[in-house]
Design an enzyme around this catalytic site. Sequence first.
Site, PDB file in Angstrom:
ATOM      1  CE  LYS A 203      -3.580   2.301   2.635  1.00  0.00           C
ATOM      2  NZ  LYS A 203      -4.492   2.179   3.767  1.00  0.00           N
ATOM      3  CE  LYS A 256      -6.004   1.824  -0.512  1.00  0.00           C
ATOM      4  NZ  LYS A 256      -6.166   1.893   0.891  1.00  0.00           N
TER       5      LYS A 256
HETATM    6  C1  PBG Z   1      -7.364   2.976   5.307  1.00  0.00           C
HETATM    7  C2  PBG Z   1      -7.764   2.927   3.882  1.00  0.00           C
HETATM    8  C3  PBG Z   1      -7.625   3.937   2.938  1.00  0.00           C
HETATM    9  C4  PBG Z   1      -8.181   3.451   1.743  1.00  0.00           C
HETATM   10  C5  PBG Z   1      -8.645   2.171   2.002  1.00  0.00           C
HETATM   11  N1  PBG Z   1      -8.351   1.858   3.326  1.00  0.00           N
HETATM   12  C6  PBG Z   1      -7.124   5.319   3.074  1.00  0.00           C
HETATM   13  C7  PBG Z   1      -5.734   5.611   3.397  1.00  0.00           C
HETATM   14  O1  PBG Z   1      -4.865   4.772   3.516  1.00  0.00           O
HETATM   15  O2  PBG Z   1      -5.497   6.792   3.556  1.00  0.00           O
HETATM   16  C8  PBG Z   1      -8.251   4.189   0.455  1.00  0.00           C
HETATM   17  C9  PBG Z   1      -9.193   3.667  -0.547  1.00  0.00           C
HETATM   18  C10 PBG Z   1      -9.519   4.612  -1.650  1.00  0.00           C
HETATM   19  O3  PBG Z   1      -8.872   5.656  -1.851  1.00  0.00           O
HETATM   20  O4  PBG Z   1     -10.463   4.306  -2.375  1.00  0.00           O
HETATM   21  N2  PBG Z   1      -8.376   2.550   6.163  1.00  0.00           N
END
Ligand code: PBG
Length: 330
Positions: A203, A256
């Site tokens: 991520k 992601k």
């Molecule tokens: C954290 C989380 C995030 C997203 C999914 N889980 C946000 C982050 O890490 O700031 C982002 C998903 C998206 O942008 O669609 N709980």
Amino acid sequence: MMFPEYRPRRLRRTEALRSMVRETSISKEHLIYPLFVAPGKKVRQPIESMPGVFQMSVDVAVEEARQAYDLGLPAVLIFGLPEKKDSKGSHAWIKSGIVQKAVSAIKKDVPDLMVVTDVCLCEYTSHGHCGIVVKDRTSGGHSVIIDNDATLELLQKVALSHARAGADMVAPSDMMDGRVGAIREALDDNGYEHIPIMSYAVKYASSFYGPFRDAAECAPQFGDRSSYQMDVANSREALREATLDMEEGADILMVKPGMPYLDIISLLRQEFSLPIAAYQVSGEYAMIKAAAGNGWIDEKRVVLESLLCFRRAGADIIITYFAKDFAKSF
Ligand code: PBG
């Protein structure tokens, strides 16, 4: 007669032949549909930066989940907006928490729909970070220091509370070190050996999450997430992160964001035999919606193309806000 020297030729393709030799395909059984669940009743609050996506109260989320199931979608991913935030994010694991309520209501009404939960603290902490913040070391810079190991104990509680509410799979998205192992242990010790973990293994500290932070009301109040999310410039690090998560017991590895990171999906596909998921995040959704809204691109075709590209890169599963639209159209 002179034979021309061998030269590879492209297939002259009829539609039938094109289908026969197509290397990848996309269909709704690969998609997971995210839902944002908020307190209240009959709430269906639009999110400005994500047209077509809503914050929904549990009753409305159940209807939405039912529709998704009736359209043939296999799974939803639940995000919660709690009634109250505090420095530890305690509403993330209480029995009467928003995700816990949503999961049990959906499982009761649509038992065959797979319910996946996002395991993270950022929606529940008053500071908006994904773990316990060590305040005295933030020093006004961007990088916030998180107490990794203290956070693990909380994540165990969150995952366990989701499993108790009836979640079919948990998806830790916090990026703390050791979280997959910690969550696996907590689930196993409490009779939830059968609940798989889909780890947000890779991520990135991405700016493509902007609209999500409106949707889930979890923008960090100070600093950013770069001390615990991955540097956008790195790909070898993705292999290290994924290897650790695999060794700790992850069942599915997620990458992601999605579209700008297809190289990472492809890299993981080559290196790992575990199933791979890709998250087409909020910023990607917002860009497509905005361009389509202006008449600059053909939304349906772009959505189909983008999802197919995820599959070509090597993703088995795609998490996308377009899931319902896709299921309606194709
Ligand atoms: C954290 C989380 C995030 C997203 C999914 N889980 C946000 C982050 O890490 O700031 C982002 C998903 C998206 O942008 O669609 N709980």
